[in-house]
Enzyme design. Structure first.
Site, PDB file in Angstrom:
ATOM      1  N   ASN A 113      -7.482  13.369 -11.723  1.00 24.75           N
ATOM      2  CA  ASN A 113      -7.730  12.958 -10.328  1.00 24.75           C
ATOM      3  C   ASN A 113      -6.401  12.675  -9.633  1.00 24.75           C
ATOM      4  O   ASN A 113      -5.471  12.172 -10.244  1.00 24.75           O
ATOM      5  CB  ASN A 113      -8.618  11.694 -10.331  1.00 24.75           C
ATOM      6  N   GLY A 114      -6.355  12.994  -8.330  1.00 23.28           N
ATOM      7  CA  GLY A 114      -5.173  12.646  -7.535  1.00 23.28           C
ATOM      8  C   GLY A 114      -4.670  13.800  -6.718  1.00 23.28           C
ATOM      9  O   GLY A 114      -5.055  14.953  -6.927  1.00 23.28           O
ATOM     10  N   ASP A 115      -3.825  13.447  -5.724  1.00 20.02           N
ATOM     11  CA  ASP A 115      -3.178  14.414  -4.820  1.00 20.02           C
ATOM     12  C   ASP A 115      -4.084  14.932  -3.717  1.00 20.02           C
ATOM     13  O   ASP A 115      -3.711  15.876  -3.038  1.00 20.02           O
ATOM     14  CB  ASP A 115      -2.590  15.615  -5.581  1.00 20.02           C
ATOM     15  N   LYS A 142     -12.642   4.713 -14.634  1.00 14.80           N
ATOM     16  CA  LYS A 142     -11.652   5.390 -13.791  1.00 14.80           C
ATOM     17  C   LYS A 142     -10.403   4.521 -13.759  1.00 14.80           C
ATOM     18  O   LYS A 142     -10.492   3.325 -13.473  1.00 14.80           O
ATOM     19  CB  LYS A 142     -12.185   5.619 -12.376  1.00 14.80           C
ATOM     20  N   PRO A 163     -15.204   8.648  -5.855  1.00 15.26           N
ATOM     21  CA  PRO A 163     -15.759   7.488  -5.158  1.00 15.26           C
ATOM     22  C   PRO A 163     -14.827   7.047  -4.030  1.00 15.26           C
ATOM     23  O   PRO A 163     -13.622   6.975  -4.233  1.00 15.26           O
ATOM     24  CB  PRO A 163     -15.825   6.413  -6.258  1.00 15.26           C
ATOM     25  N   MET A 164     -15.384   6.773  -2.862  1.00 11.38           N
ATOM     26  CA  MET A 164     -14.548   6.275  -1.760  1.00 11.38           C
ATOM     27  C   MET A 164     -15.260   5.154  -1.014  1.00 11.38           C
ATOM     28  O   MET A 164     -16.323   5.364  -0.413  1.00 11.38           O
ATOM     29  CB  MET A 164     -14.188   7.413  -0.803  1.00 11.38           C
ATOM     30  N   CYS A 168      -8.178   0.756  -9.099  1.00 11.39           N
ATOM     31  CA  CYS A 168      -7.907   0.553  -7.667  1.00 11.39           C
ATOM     32  C   CYS A 168      -6.632  -0.288  -7.494  1.00 11.39           C
ATOM     33  O   CYS A 168      -6.491  -1.346  -8.091  1.00 11.39           O
ATOM     34  CB  CYS A 168      -9.107  -0.132  -6.993  1.00 11.39           C
TER      35      CYS A 168
HETATM   36  C1  LIG Z   1     -10.856   5.656   1.796  1.00 13.96           C
HETATM   37  C2  LIG Z   1     -10.753   5.704   0.307  1.00 13.96           C
HETATM   38  C3  LIG Z   1     -11.578   4.898  -0.447  1.00 13.96           C
HETATM   39  C4  LIG Z   1     -11.508   4.928  -1.854  1.00 13.96           C
HETATM   40  N1  LIG Z   1     -12.378   4.158  -2.591  1.00 13.96           N
HETATM   41  C5  LIG Z   1     -12.387   4.273  -3.951  1.00 13.96           C
HETATM   42  C6  LIG Z   1     -13.363   3.601  -4.732  1.00 13.96           C
HETATM   43  O1  LIG Z   1     -14.258   2.897  -4.220  1.00 13.96           O
HETATM   44  N2  LIG Z   1     -13.300   3.759  -6.082  1.00 13.96           N
HETATM   45  C7  LIG Z   1     -12.349   4.552  -6.693  1.00 13.96           C
HETATM   46  O2  LIG Z   1     -12.345   4.672  -7.924  1.00 13.96           O
HETATM   47  N3  LIG Z   1     -11.436   5.215  -5.974  1.00 13.96           N
HETATM   48  C8  LIG Z   1     -11.439   5.108  -4.626  1.00 13.96           C
HETATM   49  N4  LIG Z   1     -10.545   5.840  -3.892  1.00 13.96           N
HETATM   50  C9  LIG Z   1      -9.635   6.798  -4.579  1.00 13.96           C
HETATM   51  C10 LIG Z   1     -10.276   8.186  -4.627  1.00 13.96           C
HETATM   52  O3  LIG Z   1     -11.464   8.162  -5.372  1.00 13.96           O
HETATM   53  C11 LIG Z   1      -9.325   9.206  -5.273  1.00 13.96           C
HETATM   54  O4  LIG Z   1      -8.986   8.752  -6.566  1.00 13.96           O
HETATM   55  C12 LIG Z   1      -8.052   9.399  -4.467  1.00 13.96           C
HETATM   56  O5  LIG Z   1      -8.282   9.559  -3.105  1.00 13.96           O
HETATM   57  C13 LIG Z   1      -7.351  10.651  -4.963  1.00 13.96           C
HETATM   58  O6  LIG Z   1      -5.987  10.506  -4.924  1.00 13.96           O
HETATM   59  P1  LIG Z   1      -5.003  10.670  -3.626  1.00 13.96           P
HETATM   60  O7  LIG Z   1      -4.639   9.276  -3.202  1.00 13.96           O
HETATM   61  O8  LIG Z   1      -3.830  11.395  -4.160  1.00 13.96           O
HETATM   62  O9  LIG Z   1      -5.747  11.399  -2.596  1.00 13.96           O
HETATM   63  C14 LIG Z   1     -10.575   5.795  -2.496  1.00 13.96           C
HETATM   64  C15 LIG Z   1      -9.741   6.606  -1.718  1.00 13.96           C
HETATM   65  C16 LIG Z   1      -9.828   6.570  -0.346  1.00 13.96           C
HETATM   66  C17 LIG Z   1      -8.917   7.473   0.459  1.00 13.96           C
END
Ligand SMILES: Cc1cc2nc3c(=O)[nH]c(=O)nc-3n(C[C@H](O)[C@H](O)[C@H](O)COP(=O)(O)O)c2cc1C
Length: 219
Positions: free
Chosen positions: A207-209, A143, A17-18, A103
């Protein structure tokens, strides 16, 4: 009711989700060029969904059949509003409901929601039960992260596993770590071993990275 999570073949590829990115238009494009096994909406606030501005907020959980299976992700503080929003999500035909307890954004953590809930298991339990009441039979997932200030994988994930969720997505960093350190994949492995030792059926999703990789590619 059979949870769709149990019908997926592993390895499972999920669109994370983003906020402000993964809306229905984005998902329809992704569905055409490389469909993941599961789609998630952007996170959607339950207080907003129960307010006079609900039509505007509700645009975040619009979807089309091509995006299925699709999970609506929600966040907030008030268990009653979680129940009301879960009822609506069920009526809309979503395949599952995900609760954001991870979050790290200051604006939401300051209010005690999302990542801050990790330090408030009493509220976490109330919210999960409230969603279960409204969702009647829809799979429920959370999450989350591995702690707020310090790593607390065993304590926190054990608590979530006891809530008998269909799935838990674990972002392998604490709230304080934001996305600033490499993901602790070893902690996600620890959670899987804990799940197995508890004989729990909950699916654990790592999740991550993603951002980390993006930064590496830039160098
Ligand atoms: C622009 C953006 C918006 C995000 N919005 C959400 C969200 O609405 N809900 C959520 O659970 N995670 C959100 N995330 C986190 C991502 O779902 C994911 O967990 C994360 O990008 C992966 O880890 P990273 O920071 O290592 O890339 C968001 C990440 C980004 C970059």
């Amino acid at each position: 009711m059979q949870s769709f999570w149990n019908t997926l073949e592993k390895p499972i590829l999920i669109q994370a989700p983003m906020d402000d990115v993964t809306d229905t238009v984005f998902r329809q494009i992704i569905a055409r060029c490389g469909k993941p096994d599961v789609f998630f909406t952007e996170f959607t606030n339950v207080e907003g969904m129960c307010s006079r501005g609900k039509d505007k907020v509700g645009k975040r959980i619009v979807f089309t059949p091509v995006e299925r299976p699709i999970v609506a992700q929600i966040w907030g503080l008030d268990p009653l509003k979680f129940t009301e929003t879960a009822k609506l999500i069920k009526r809309m035909g979503f395949d599952g409901i995900d609760i954001n307890m991870g979050c790290p954004e200051k604006s939401v953590v300051k209010r005690g929601s999302c990542g801050a809930i990790i330090d408030n298991p009493k509220l976490a339990k109330e919210i999960i039960l409230a969603v279960r009441k409204g969702a009647v039979g829809l799979p429920i997932s959370v999450k989350t992260r591995i702690g707020v200030k310090n790593i607390q994988t065993e304590k926190w994930i054990k608590f979530l596993l006891e809530m008998d969720l269909d799935a838990i997505t674990i972002h392998g960093r604490t709230v304080a770590e934001m996305s600033d350190v490499p993901n602790h994949w070893d902690e996600i492995g620890k959670a899987v071993r804990l799940r197995d030792s508890m004989k729990s059926k909950t699916l654990i999703i790592g999740n991550g990275d993603i951002g980390q990789e993006r930064r590496c590619r830039k160098i």
